[in-house]
Design an enzyme around this catalytic site. Structure first.
Site, PDB file in Angstrom:
ATOM      1  N   ARG A 105       0.855  -1.187   0.000  1.00  0.00           N
ATOM      2  CA  ARG A 105       0.000   0.000   0.000  1.00  0.00           C
ATOM      3  C   ARG A 105       0.888   1.233   0.000  1.00  0.00           C
ATOM      4  O   ARG A 105       1.887   1.285   0.715  1.00  0.00           O
ATOM      5  CB  ARG A 105      -0.911  -0.001   1.225  1.00  0.00           C
ATOM      6  CG  ARG A 105      -1.923  -1.139   1.189  1.00  0.00           C
ATOM      7  CD  ARG A 105      -2.932  -1.044   2.312  1.00  0.00           C
ATOM      8  NE  ARG A 105      -3.699   0.187   2.175  1.00  0.00           N
ATOM      9  CZ  ARG A 105      -3.982   0.995   3.195  1.00  0.00           C
ATOM     10  NH1 ARG A 105      -3.553   0.721   4.407  1.00  0.00           N
ATOM     11  NH2 ARG A 105      -4.690   2.085   2.998  1.00  0.00           N
ATOM     12  N   SER A 107       0.540   4.092   1.291  1.00  0.00           N
ATOM     13  CA  SER A 107       0.654   4.747   2.595  1.00  0.00           C
ATOM     14  C   SER A 107       1.765   4.130   3.433  1.00  0.00           C
ATOM     15  O   SER A 107       2.445   4.830   4.186  1.00  0.00           O
ATOM     16  CB  SER A 107      -0.673   4.666   3.356  1.00  0.00           C
ATOM     17  OG  SER A 107      -1.666   5.398   2.671  1.00  0.00           O
ATOM     18  N   GLY A 109       4.340   2.357   2.007  1.00  0.00           N
ATOM     19  CA  GLY A 109       5.555   2.615   1.241  1.00  0.00           C
ATOM     20  C   GLY A 109       6.157   3.964   1.595  1.00  0.00           C
ATOM     21  O   GLY A 109       7.378   4.125   1.625  1.00  0.00           O
ATOM     22  N   ASP A 123       0.194 -17.610  -8.458  1.00  0.00           N
ATOM     23  CA  ASP A 123      -0.132 -18.321  -9.694  1.00  0.00           C
ATOM     24  C   ASP A 123      -1.600 -18.713  -9.767  1.00  0.00           C
ATOM     25  O   ASP A 123      -2.261 -18.891  -8.737  1.00  0.00           O
ATOM     26  CB  ASP A 123       0.707 -19.596  -9.798  1.00  0.00           C
ATOM     27  CG  ASP A 123       2.095 -19.344 -10.327  1.00  0.00           C
ATOM     28  OD1 ASP A 123       2.233 -18.552 -11.269  1.00  0.00           O
ATOM     29  OD2 ASP A 123       3.047 -19.959  -9.803  1.00  0.00           O
ATOM     30  N   GLU A 133       6.932 -10.710   2.656  1.00  0.00           N
ATOM     31  CA  GLU A 133       8.364 -10.526   2.925  1.00  0.00           C
ATOM     32  C   GLU A 133       8.547  -9.067   3.337  1.00  0.00           C
ATOM     33  O   GLU A 133       8.779  -8.202   2.504  1.00  0.00           O
ATOM     34  CB  GLU A 133       9.169 -10.861   1.673  1.00  0.00           C
ATOM     35  CG  GLU A 133       8.894 -12.255   1.167  1.00  0.00           C
ATOM     36  CD  GLU A 133       9.136 -12.419  -0.330  1.00  0.00           C
ATOM     37  OE1 GLU A 133       9.198 -13.569  -0.768  1.00  0.00           O
ATOM     38  OE2 GLU A 133       9.249 -11.407  -1.053  1.00  0.00           O
TER      39      GLU A 133
END
EC number: 3.5.4.13
Length: 195
Positions: A105, A107, A109, A123, A133
């Site tokens: 998101r 915000s 980041g 997949d 992660e």
């Protein structure tokens, strides 16, 4: 074609795409994505004097991580430079004609939190919770709370359904996962496994 909010709601209503629990669709379904929330489980990498981790050694990988559980209403503090594995609260089921992409998101980041190092793809056919992660690329600790919206899942429609969706054959070592999962690379064929 990337699915819009209307496409996502239709696929959820039809039942071939599943995201559970989707407790607040009004909040979580965005114009072209679904916000997923942070789960309670984390795998923390030990700060030990380990000269080298051999990814092909399941024992070494398992010895390098500690499980941490955080109750809703409490916080998990991600310190600068830290890398941990977390999980989404939601379990997803991706149909054979869609591929899903996990994104952070914006915000978060802007607080220097990233949600995936390389594994941002689900997949066709994948079922389970999504391992995140999580890294803090910033200079200040950031408190993360279970249940907060942590990532976005976008969906792209394939030209034709996958002939061998994830889970149908070998190579599906994370199918059905619950909670964060450490690397299972030692199961890959090039390392002597059957995946």
């Amino acid at each position: 074609m990337i699915l819009s909010d209307a496409d996502i709601r239709r696929r959820l209503d039809e039942g071939d795409l599943a995201i559970e629990p989707l407790d607040d669709p009004e909040l979580q379904v965005q114009p072209a994505s679904v916000d997923l929330r942070l789960g309670r489980e984390f795998l923390e990498f030990q700060r030990a004097n380990i000269s080298c981790i051999h990814p092909t050694s399941e024992r070494e990988v398992d010895e390098y991580v500690d499980e941490t559980y955080v109750e809703e209403g409490e916080e998990f503090v991600l310190h600068p430079g830290d890398f941990v594995l977390g999980t989404t609260k939601e379990r997803v089921e991706i149909p054979p004609d869609l591929i899903a992409h996990v994104e952070g998101r914006s915000s978060l980041g802007r607080l220097a939190i990233v949600v995936h190092a390389t594994a941002g793809l689900c997949d066709p056919g994948y079922q389970g919770q999504i391992t995140l992660e999580l890294s803090n690329l910033g200079t200040a600790p950031v408190a993360l709370s279970p249940g907060m919206r942590i990532s976005q899942l976008t969906f792209t429609e394939l030209k034709s359904p996958a002939e061998r969706p994830y889970g149908a054959e070998r190579g599906s070592k994370y199918q059905g996962q619950t909670g964060p999962q450490a690397s299972r690379i030692q199961g890959d064929r090039e390392f002597g496994g059957d995946q």
